[in-house]
Each structure stands twice: as structure tokens, then as C-alpha cells.
Design a protein around this motif. Structure first.
Motif, PDB file in Angstrom:
ATOM      1  N   PRO A 148       5.897  18.730  81.653  1.00 48.15           N
ATOM      2  CA  PRO A 148       6.138  17.787  82.757  1.00 48.15           C
ATOM      3  C   PRO A 148       7.445  17.000  82.635  1.00 48.15           C
ATOM      4  CG  PRO A 148       3.943  17.465  81.777  1.00 48.15           C
ATOM      5  CD  PRO A 148       4.702  18.370  80.871  1.00 48.15           C
ATOM      6  N   LEU A 149       8.095  17.072  81.465  1.00 45.68           N
ATOM      7  CA  LEU A 149       9.315  16.274  81.259  1.00 45.68           C
ATOM      8  C   LEU A 149      10.592  17.061  81.534  1.00 45.68           C
ATOM      9  CD1 LEU A 149       8.314  14.778  77.757  1.00 45.68           C
ATOM     10  CD2 LEU A 149       7.820  13.809  80.013  1.00 45.68           C
ATOM     11  N   LEU A 150      10.477  18.378  81.715  1.00 50.10           N
ATOM     12  CA  LEU A 150      11.663  19.239  81.747  1.00 50.10           C
ATOM     13  C   LEU A 150      12.636  18.912  82.877  1.00 50.10           C
ATOM     14  CD1 LEU A 150      10.155  22.710  80.748  1.00 50.10           C
ATOM     15  CD2 LEU A 150      11.449  21.138  79.322  1.00 50.10           C
ATOM     16  N   ASP A 151      12.111  18.441  84.021  1.00 48.70           N
ATOM     17  CA  ASP A 151      13.035  18.170  85.135  1.00 48.70           C
ATOM     18  C   ASP A 151      13.459  16.707  85.202  1.00 48.70           C
ATOM     19  OD1 ASP A 151      10.590  17.289  85.822  1.00 48.70           O
ATOM     20  OD2 ASP A 151      10.446  18.335  87.758  1.00 48.70           O
ATOM     21  N   LYS A 152      13.133  15.941  84.161  1.00 44.73           N
ATOM     22  CA  LYS A 152      13.544  14.523  84.139  1.00 44.73           C
ATOM     23  C   LYS A 152      14.832  14.365  83.332  1.00 44.73           C
ATOM     24  CE  LYS A 152       9.029  12.303  84.413  1.00 44.73           C
ATOM     25  NZ  LYS A 152       8.091  11.414  83.716  1.00 44.73           N
ATOM     26  N   PRO A 153      15.724  13.440  83.752  1.00 41.09           N
ATOM     27  CA  PRO A 153      16.892  13.161  82.900  1.00 41.09           C
ATOM     28  C   PRO A 153      16.453  12.445  81.626  1.00 41.09           C
ATOM     29  CG  PRO A 153      16.912  11.735  84.845  1.00 41.09           C
ATOM     30  CD  PRO A 153      15.756  12.674  85.009  1.00 41.09           C
TER      31      PRO A 153
END
Length: 331
Positions: A148-153
Motif C-alpha cells: 500500500p505504500l508503493l505509490d506514496k512519496p
């Protein structure tokens, strides 16, 4: 086969000091006062492939300086370093393909772009094929629970989330050797457990060698069978964690609560072990080896009236602290 071989490794730094006053400042322009500080002092050790070793010591003991020499960031003043069969300074480009590094205080991810973009850049840097990347990283991403963190800066992540992503980034090229410098600093218990479990898995699955520096003794207990202990740039212990506990753990602490006041002198003359004051004037703590327990308890019980007695294991943290305080040099 050894992953790391170090012989008589030394690193010295010049430490400059300023003279006082205007005249002193003027003289400093031409000649500087300096002294040589030896951060790492002729240390030798070897780490076998597949070993997980805890590299421990107090702040300023020389741990980070050693790691920087082993990873090729710093050049040694003297001595021999062979890591993965290479000299880290001379064969730099080939060498970095074979190691992963996580510094708890520094990031290798780009701050403003999404985590997966950082991963893609690192994949190109390490020339990892799509097939290898997908096979290996799917498992890493799932185990560390960072999907779930992959597309967050990166700047939007909490410390625990960022450290899990840092660990994944260090493993993109599936290196045979992993350097971890304070990887769980400031993390909550659940994140620490997840990271420890993951490190155990990659060690078992890929026979990854891990050199871990940390102040968290529970990390060491969970992951390492062997510890190397550094003090003022010298190795003061290199051996199994079990041996360390048996020899210096003093096994147990026995907490005695007496009915009447008893002095330390009386107790020491009754049974010669280390005594320290408990939480009040009526309680004393005896530090004893496991096989002396029955003798100590028997002596005290037959000589004094007691209100209470309980036994506590000595933690690894206390053992390490005792070794530093007593300055036991054991090569």
C-alpha cells in the motif's frame, strides 16, 4: 568461504584544536594544532557466509567507522579488508553490486517521488532483470507489507514505513551481504518484530550474510548467535551470545526482602557475591551464577527472617553494560 575478512584494520582521523585569543587565531592560520584519534585500532575478524553477526559497542566505539570501511565509503589508514572476495575501495563498481546497506539515519530513497519509482531507478542502477526483480521483490514487498505504500512519496511515510521501504530497497539486487546500521532505531515494537522476522527469512532462504550494528539488545537476541563487541576502537569480545551470557551474565538476580534492616557488610561476609541495595532499605539484590543460587538462598534463609524472595534473569543489555563498566578485556 568468508564474506568478510579483516586483518589489523586501522582508521585514524586528525582532530584540530583552536588556540585561544586573537594571537592564537592568527597562529592557527599558519600552523594548526592537531592530534591523531584512532577510531578503529588494529582489529581483526572474519565473518562466514550465511552468518548473522551483531556488531555492538557504545557511541564512539568505532562501529560506524568500521562499517564505512567495509562498504568502501572510507579508506582504511592501514590493514587489510576483503569483502565478498574484493577490496571495497579498489573494485568499487563491481563491489557495490554484491552488498546491501541500510543506515537507520540516512535514506537511499528519493524524497519527493513515489517509493516504486525509487525502486525502479535502483533496479536500473543494479541492472536487475524484470524476471529477477518480480520473482524476488514480490516476496519482499508482501513480507514487509509495503504494497500500500508503493505509490506514496517517501516524505509522506512514517519512520516505520520508511525503514521497511529502505530495507526492501537494499534488497532489490538480492545481495549476498547486508550491512544494517541501527535499522530499527525509533521504531515501534510491531514494526521491529516484522523486520526481524523478515531478516531471519532472507537469511534462511538465500543464506544472506548480515552484519548488524544496533543499541537494541532484543534485535541481537532475536537474530544473532555471534557478537563482536567494540570498545574504544578495539575488539573486547568476539564469540557466541550464549557464551557471553554464561560467563558474564552472572545468571540470575535474587531479590531478598528482609524483615529487619541488614547491612551490606553482614551479607557479604555471610555469602561472598555482589550485593546491591533494592528498592528500599529492607531489600537487597544478590547477583549470582545460576549454579550458585541454591547455596546463596540456603545461607540467607537460614540466617535471616524474610518477607519475600524472587528471582530474575539478567538481561543481555545489563550484561553488556556490566562488561563496559568493569572493563573486562576478553579478546
Amino acid at each position: 568461504m568468508y564474506a568478510i575478512e579483516v586483518e589489523k584494520l586501522r582508521k585514524e582521523f586528525k582532530s584540530y584544536s583552536s588556540r585561544s585569543g586573537l594571537a592564537g587565531a592568527f597562529r592557527d592560520l599558519f600552523t594548526r594544532n592537531y592530534k591523531i584519534i584512532r577510531a578503529v585500532d588494529d582489529i581483526s575478524f572474519a565473518v562466514k557466509q550465511g552468518e548473522t553477526v551483531g556488531y555492538i559497542g557504545e557511541n564512539g566505539a568505532g562501529k560506524s567507522t568500521t562499517i564505512k570501511m567495509l562498504t568502501g565509503i572510507l579508506t582504511p589508514t592501514s590493514g587489510r579488508v576483503v569483502v565478498n572476495g574484493m577490496n571495497p575501495h579498489k573494485e568499487r563498481e563491481r563491489f557495490v553490486q554484491t552488498i546491501g546497506v541500510v543506515f537507520g539515519q540516512r535514506s537511499q530513497l528519493w524524497w519527493d517521488i513515489a517509493v516504486q519509482e525509487s525502486f525502479r531507478l535502483l533496479k536500473k542502477v543494479y541492472r536487475v532483470s524484470d524476471q529477477d526483480y518480480n520473482e524476488h521483490m514480490d516476496h519482499v514487498i508482501e513480507t514487509l507489507d509495503i504494497g500500500p505504500l508503493l505509490d506514496k512519496p517517501v516524505r509522506k511515510l512514517s519512520l516505520g514505513q520508511r525503514m521497511r521501504c529502505e530495507l526492501a530497497a537494499a534488497l532489490i539486487h538480492n545481495p549476498p551481504l547486508l550491512f544494517l546500521d541501527e535499522p530499527t532505531i525509533g521504531l515501534d515494537v510491531l514494526v521491529k518484530l516484522k523486520i526481524r522476522q523478515f531478516l531471519k527469512e532472507i537469511n534462511e532462504k538465500y543464506n544472506t550474510t548480515i552484519l548488524l550494528t544496533t543499541h537494541d539488545m532484543t534485535d541481537i537476541e532475536a537474530l544473532c548467535e555471534r557478537v563482536i563487541m567494540l570498545d574504544e576502537g578495539k575488539i573486547i569480545y568476539d564469540g557466541s551470545l550464549q557464551h557471553l551470557k554464561q560467563n558474564w551474565g552472572e545468571g540470575k538476580q535474587i531479590h531478598f526482602q528482609f524483615r529487619d534492616l541488614v547491612s551490606k557488610e553482614e551479607l557479604t561476609s555471610l555469602v561472598h557475591v555482589t550485593w546491591e541495595q533494592g528498592e528500599d532499605r529492607y531489600s537487597w539484590i544478590a547477583h549470582v551464577r545460576a549454579n550458585d543460587m541454591a547455596h546463596v538462598i540456603g545461607k540467607v534463609v537460614s540466617s535471616y527472617e524474610l518477607k519475600d524472595i524472587h528471582i530474575r534473569e539478567v538481561s543481555t543489555e545489563e550484561i553488556i553494560r556490566n562488561i563496559y563498566e568493569e572493563g573486562i578485556h576478553h579478546g
